[in-house]
Scaffold this motif. Structure first.
Motif, PDB file in Angstrom:
ATOM      1  N   GLU A  91     -82.976  94.753 -11.722  1.00  0.00           N
ATOM      2  CA  GLU A  91     -83.951  95.790 -11.978  1.00  0.00           C
ATOM      3  C   GLU A  91     -84.699  95.616 -13.551  1.00  0.00           C
ATOM      4  O   GLU A  91     -85.812  95.504 -13.518  1.00  0.00           O
ATOM      5  CB  GLU A  91     -83.276  97.224 -12.095  1.00  0.00           C
ATOM      6  N   ALA A  92     -83.822  95.299 -14.339  1.00  0.00           N
ATOM      7  CA  ALA A  92     -84.518  94.938 -15.624  1.00  0.00           C
ATOM      8  C   ALA A  92     -85.475  93.769 -15.635  1.00  0.00           C
ATOM      9  O   ALA A  92     -86.642  93.929 -16.160  1.00  0.00           O
ATOM     10  CB  ALA A  92     -83.272  94.688 -16.668  1.00  0.00           C
ATOM     11  N   PRO A  98     -72.573  98.923 -25.801  1.00  0.00           N
ATOM     12  CA  PRO A  98     -74.117  98.801 -25.685  1.00  0.00           C
ATOM     13  C   PRO A  98     -74.341  97.752 -24.839  1.00  0.00           C
ATOM     14  O   PRO A  98     -73.998  96.604 -24.755  1.00  0.00           O
ATOM     15  CB  PRO A  98     -74.486  98.240 -27.218  1.00  0.00           C
ATOM     16  N   ASN A  99     -75.664  97.957 -24.067  1.00  0.00           N
ATOM     17  CA  ASN A  99     -76.095  97.088 -23.256  1.00  0.00           C
ATOM     18  C   ASN A  99     -76.494  95.717 -23.826  1.00  0.00           C
ATOM     19  O   ASN A  99     -77.295  95.576 -24.753  1.00  0.00           O
ATOM     20  CB  ASN A  99     -77.331  97.473 -22.439  1.00  0.00           C
ATOM     21  N   THR A 100     -75.830  94.708 -23.384  1.00  0.00           N
ATOM     22  CA  THR A 100     -76.293  93.175 -24.004  1.00  0.00           C
ATOM     23  C   THR A 100     -76.951  92.286 -23.036  1.00  0.00           C
ATOM     24  O   THR A 100     -77.007  91.126 -23.234  1.00  0.00           O
ATOM     25  CB  THR A 100     -75.095  92.486 -24.464  1.00  0.00           C
ATOM     26  N   SER A 101     -77.639  93.213 -21.793  1.00  0.00           N
ATOM     27  CA  SER A 101     -78.483  92.002 -21.173  1.00  0.00           C
ATOM     28  C   SER A 101     -79.604  91.452 -21.835  1.00  0.00           C
ATOM     29  O   SER A 101     -80.382  92.076 -22.603  1.00  0.00           O
ATOM     30  CB  SER A 101     -79.276  93.118 -19.951  1.00  0.00           C
ATOM     31  N   PRO A 102     -79.642  90.127 -21.628  1.00  0.00           N
ATOM     32  CA  PRO A 102     -80.699  89.173 -22.412  1.00  0.00           C
ATOM     33  C   PRO A 102     -82.179  89.874 -21.984  1.00  0.00           C
ATOM     34  O   PRO A 102     -83.158  89.718 -22.697  1.00  0.00           O
ATOM     35  CB  PRO A 102     -80.392  87.742 -21.859  1.00  0.00           C
ATOM     36  N   PHE A 137     -85.160 103.719 -18.419  1.00  0.00           N
ATOM     37  CA  PHE A 137     -83.882 103.023 -17.688  1.00  0.00           C
ATOM     38  C   PHE A 137     -83.168 102.420 -18.714  1.00  0.00           C
ATOM     39  O   PHE A 137     -81.936 102.468 -18.540  1.00  0.00           O
ATOM     40  CB  PHE A 137     -84.961 101.823 -16.951  1.00  0.00           C
ATOM     41  N   SER A 138     -83.549 101.946 -19.836  1.00  0.00           N
ATOM     42  CA  SER A 138     -82.713 101.510 -20.900  1.00  0.00           C
ATOM     43  C   SER A 138     -81.724 102.617 -21.347  1.00  0.00           C
ATOM     44  O   SER A 138     -80.282 102.312 -21.441  1.00  0.00           O
ATOM     45  CB  SER A 138     -83.293 100.765 -21.970  1.00  0.00           C
ATOM     46  N   GLN A 139     -82.190 103.768 -21.738  1.00  0.00           N
ATOM     47  CA  GLN A 139     -81.292 105.202 -21.765  1.00  0.00           C
ATOM     48  C   GLN A 139     -80.190 105.023 -20.875  1.00  0.00           C
ATOM     49  O   GLN A 139     -79.179 105.481 -21.204  1.00  0.00           O
ATOM     50  CB  GLN A 139     -82.023 106.346 -21.882  1.00  0.00           C
ATOM     51  N   TRP A 140     -80.467 105.286 -19.633  1.00  0.00           N
ATOM     52  CA  TRP A 140     -79.749 105.311 -18.616  1.00  0.00           C
ATOM     53  C   TRP A 140     -78.475 104.501 -18.481  1.00  0.00           C
ATOM     54  O   TRP A 140     -77.549 104.515 -18.171  1.00  0.00           O
ATOM     55  CB  TRP A 140     -80.314 105.223 -17.334  1.00  0.00           C
ATOM     56  N   GLN A 141     -79.033 103.071 -18.790  1.00  0.00           N
ATOM     57  CA  GLN A 141     -78.146 102.057 -18.724  1.00  0.00           C
ATOM     58  C   GLN A 141     -77.148 102.089 -19.754  1.00  0.00           C
ATOM     59  O   GLN A 141     -75.944 101.724 -19.641  1.00  0.00           O
ATOM     60  CB  GLN A 141     -78.711 100.807 -18.773  1.00  0.00           C
ATOM     61  N   GLU A 142     -77.518 102.425 -20.982  1.00  0.00           N
ATOM     62  CA  GLU A 142     -76.459 102.523 -22.241  1.00  0.00           C
ATOM     63  C   GLU A 142     -76.076 103.557 -22.286  1.00  0.00           C
ATOM     64  O   GLU A 142     -74.721 103.744 -22.552  1.00  0.00           O
ATOM     65  CB  GLU A 142     -77.590 102.253 -23.460  1.00  0.00           C
ATOM     66  N   HIS A 143     -76.500 104.801 -21.988  1.00  0.00           N
ATOM     67  CA  HIS A 143     -75.851 106.090 -21.975  1.00  0.00           C
ATOM     68  C   HIS A 143     -75.643 107.065 -20.770  1.00  0.00           C
ATOM     69  O   HIS A 143     -74.593 107.792 -20.900  1.00  0.00           O
ATOM     70  CB  HIS A 143     -76.467 106.984 -23.226  1.00  0.00           C
ATOM     71  N   GLN A 190     -75.878 101.536 -12.684  1.00  0.00           N
ATOM     72  CA  GLN A 190     -75.767 100.515 -11.813  1.00  0.00           C
ATOM     73  C   GLN A 190     -74.869  99.437 -12.300  1.00  0.00           C
ATOM     74  O   GLN A 190     -74.513  99.574 -13.512  1.00  0.00           O
ATOM     75  CB  GLN A 190     -77.215  99.751 -11.551  1.00  0.00           C
ATOM     76  N   SER A 191     -74.388  98.625 -11.484  1.00  0.00           N
ATOM     77  CA  SER A 191     -73.515  97.604 -11.639  1.00  0.00           C
ATOM     78  C   SER A 191     -74.391  96.675 -12.476  1.00  0.00           C
ATOM     79  O   SER A 191     -75.503  96.492 -12.841  1.00  0.00           O
ATOM     80  CB  SER A 191     -73.051  96.855 -10.704  1.00  0.00           C
ATOM     81  N   GLY A 192     -73.466  95.835 -13.387  1.00  0.00           N
ATOM     82  CA  GLY A 192     -74.335  94.792 -14.195  1.00  0.00           C
ATOM     83  C   GLY A 192     -75.385  93.933 -13.532  1.00  0.00           C
ATOM     84  O   GLY A 192     -76.417  93.545 -13.887  1.00  0.00           O
ATOM     85  N   ALA A 193     -74.719  93.256 -12.327  1.00  0.00           N
ATOM     86  CA  ALA A 193     -75.828  92.380 -11.584  1.00  0.00           C
ATOM     87  C   ALA A 193     -77.101  93.199 -11.137  1.00  0.00           C
ATOM     88  O   ALA A 193     -78.270  92.649 -11.151  1.00  0.00           O
ATOM     89  CB  ALA A 193     -75.044  91.780 -10.300  1.00  0.00           C
ATOM     90  N   ASP A 194     -76.912  94.697 -10.664  1.00  0.00           N
ATOM     91  CA  ASP A 194     -77.912  95.277 -10.098  1.00  0.00           C
ATOM     92  C   ASP A 194     -78.898  95.620 -11.258  1.00  0.00           C
ATOM     93  O   ASP A 194     -80.159  95.653 -11.231  1.00  0.00           O
ATOM     94  CB  ASP A 194     -77.623  96.599  -9.443  1.00  0.00           C
ATOM     95  N   ALA A 195     -78.326  95.823 -12.689  1.00  0.00           N
ATOM     96  CA  ALA A 195     -79.122  96.375 -13.649  1.00  0.00           C
ATOM     97  C   ALA A 195     -79.831  95.152 -14.029  1.00  0.00           C
ATOM     98  O   ALA A 195     -80.932  95.320 -14.576  1.00  0.00           O
ATOM     99  CB  ALA A 195     -78.185  96.868 -14.473  1.00  0.00           C
TER     100      ALA A 195
END
Length: 623
Positions: free
Chosen positions: A554-555, A424-428, A532-538, A546-551
């Motif tokens: 954008e977030a 799961p995406n853990t981006s703060p 966007f969150s759905q794309w990043q997670e699944h 996208q890579s972590g930095a790019d994501a």
């Protein structure tokens, strides 16, 4: 013409008919009034330019509403004494011009006798059910006791009455020691014979002659007719039940219905209603799965499969008024033909619903309902249009709330191996966005459903409860048409005022366009973030994660956009709250404590602002 219009005289083609220039009542689409037709309240209109100048606006409105209500009542209760007074042995008083106080007093006496006889017939009709009968001997005796007061029943009696009255007025006033001499002289001078024979200055102003000559009889007819119509609406037509139906479904007052509809439209756990070559349906619950499907809009067959039973099951499971419940061989029907249907849209609106990820994706879905006659006098086409506007707005908000709820509590997608393999995406920033979006949308839903819908609806229900209590008190005390003077038009005005209050609280009125546009932009931003969150997670087929930095970049940009749109919405709400009383809905239609709860449009918007940012958090710059 007024006598024919209000039912005091048989119609001769001067009142509710086509092409009559002597009438100020226009009827559209009704060729044969009073002969088996079922009139529509919207068919009648008041032609103000044809109202005589000596008739006030209030009198013209009274005549028009009485005539309209009488024809509606006759179509449904032809055996009632108010529909056919002569069949019950009651002769309605004639409307005549009177120019002095003594004769005007006789108008009041005629109105009182007419009311007493008519009330006696109405009570007798209530005891005998719907069987048309003549006046009983008791009622006829009552009428005979007062026959001597009917000075217009016979020409000789009328002539003697006028002669006796003239002789009394020709006599000099009796001396009185209680009056000052000057006042005594003024009165004697005022009553002295006028140089012009046949005239006297001791008479009402000519501008009041029409009101004093006609109003007592017209008000009696209108009051008794309103009392009969309200009893018919509340007790025979199940008015409260049909009104409650709008609250349950159009305004999402039924929680079971809202939950089932949300699941049928959005839940990814249900089997899809789409047809796929070579894939058989399992027979389980099916839904549209908006948010995880790629094709949109759905076909009509998909809509029928997904929404089948959503209304009927909730209605028949909870209502106790199903008149077909004891008839298992007969198909049970919903009141007013309540069902889902497709809304007519313009070309521009059709373009907006093509995007399954947009806020307007479900704007084609509506509820169809046709009120039975004569309830269409209150639940009018205009009010149904307002219900439809509210339903469309609440459906959008229900969808966004479903999305944000599942962002906080992630829901694994079916047939997606990445949901099981990826972390799961853990981006703060995404976490922060998710929590704040859920808070904002939840606060909006709670405010709009309670302050916006429930409070005005509860206030209207309290007013209707009070009317029903007064009707019951009239029945117990035998005072027909004394405690309840409201008619169908007054009920319609209460209903319309409630809807206008709800529209104002939900920011759906025309002058609230800035706040409404800002709210739609905010909700669109939340839906875009959910995608966007759905794309990043699944992940998604055809897209590259996208890579972590790019994501994270954008977030962060999406989060700042969300905060900016929320700030614009709050500014628009604050601007509206500062304009209290300017075009706002007048809450005077509420009574007692209800008026304190529903504090007007400005107060509701202030409560919304407080619910969103009690600590002014969203007024601070983004860290």
């Amino acid at each position: 013409m007024v006598s024919e219009c209000t039912g005091l005289q048989k119609e001769g083609g001067l009142s509710f008919s086509h092409g009559q220039s002597r009438s100020f009542v226009n009827v559209e689409g009704m060729e044969d009034q009073g002969k088996g037709t079922n009139p529509n309240p919207s068919s009648y209109s008041l032609q103000a330019d044809l109202v005589p100048s000596f008739v006030s606006d209030e009198e013209a409105k009274l005549i028009f509403e009485t005539g309209k209500n009488l024809r509606i009542f006759r179509a449904h209760r032809p055996e009632h004494p108010l529909s056919e007074t002569e069949a019950w042995g009651i002769k309605a008083p004639q409307l005549e011009w009177k120019f002095d106080w003594a004769h005007m007093k006789s108008v009041v006496e005629k109105a009182n006798i007419y009311e007493k006889n008519l009330v006696a017939a109405i009570k007798q009709h209530g005891k005998r059910g719907t069987e048309a009968i003549r006046l009983t001997s008791e009622t006829q005796t009552c009428a005979a006791d007062h026959a001597e007061n009917l000075v217009w029943a016979d020409d000789n009696v009328q002539k003697r009455y006028i002669e006796d009255l003239a002789m009394e007025f020709d006599q000099s006033p009796l001396p009185s020691r209680t009056l000052p001499d000057e006042l005594h002289d003024i009165v004697l001078l005022s009553l002295s014979p006028s140089p012009s024979p046949g005239t006297t200055i001791f008479a009402p102003p000519f501008s009041l002659v029409s009101a004093l000559s006609f109003s007592p009889i017209l008000h009696t007819q209108a009051r008794l007719l309103n009392a009969a119509l309200l009893r018919h609406f509340f007790r025979s037509c199940n008015f409260r039940h049909h009104l409650e139906l709008q609250h349950r479904y159009h305004l999402f007052g039924d929680g079971v219905f809202a939950t089932r509809l949300s699941s049928a439209l959005f839940s990814p756990d249900l089997e899809t209603a789409e047809r796929h070559r070579g894939i058989l349906k399992t027979g389980g619950s099916m839904g549209l799965r908006l948010g995880v499907r790629k094709t949109w809009p759905p076909a009509s067959s998909e809509l029928r499969l997904a929404l089948m039973g959503v209304i009927g099951d909730t209605y028949f499971a909870s209502t106790r008024r199903d008149h077909n419940e004891n008839q298992p061989n007969r198909k049970r029907e919903l009141p007013g033909g309540l069902s889902f249907s497709i809304r007519e849209l313009s070309d521009a609106e059709i373009e907006t619903i093509m995007d399954p990820d947009g806020l307007h994706a479900l704007d084609f879905l509506r509820l169809q309902y046709a009120p039975p006659k004569p309830l269409d006098a209150i639940i009018t086409p205009a009010s149904l249009q307002k219900y439809d506007t509210i339903f469309r707005f609440l459906l959008r908000l229900l969808r966004v709330h479903f999305v944000t709820t599942h962002l906080v509590r992630p829901h694994p997608l079916r047939n997606t191996h990445r949901a099981r393999t990826q972390r799961p995406n853990t981006s703060p920033t995404i976490t922060r966005f998710t929590l704040e979006a859920h808070h904002v949308v939840s606060a909006l839903l709670v405010h709009f459903s309670t302050s916006g819908v429930t409070e005005p609806w509860t206030a209207l229900s309290a007013r209707l409860d009070a009317i029903e209590r007064r009707l019951a008190h009239e029945d117990e005390s035998g005072q027909y048409g004394t405690h309840v003077t409201e008619g169908p038009d007054a009920l319609g005005a209460l209903h319309a005022a409630m809807l206008d209050t709800v529209l104002g609280a939900l920011l759906l009125r025309g002058r609230q366009a800035r706040a409404r546009d800002a709210l739609e932009a905010l909700l669109d931003c939340v839906l875009a973030f959910a995608k966007f969150s759905q794309w990043q997670e699944h992940g998604d087929s055809g897209t590259v994660q996208q890579s972590g930095a790019d994501a994270e970049i954008e977030a962060d940009a999406r989060y700042k956009g969300f905060r900016a749109k929320l700030s614009l919405f709050l500014d628009a709400c604050k601007e509206l709250s500062e304009k209290k009383g300017r075009g706002a809905v007048d809450p005077t239609w509420l009574a007692g404590a209800a008026r304190a709860r529903v504090s007007g449009e400005g107060g509701m918007i202030e409560r919304l602002i407080l619910a969103l940012e009690m600590s002014e958090y969203y007024g601070l710059p983004v860290a």
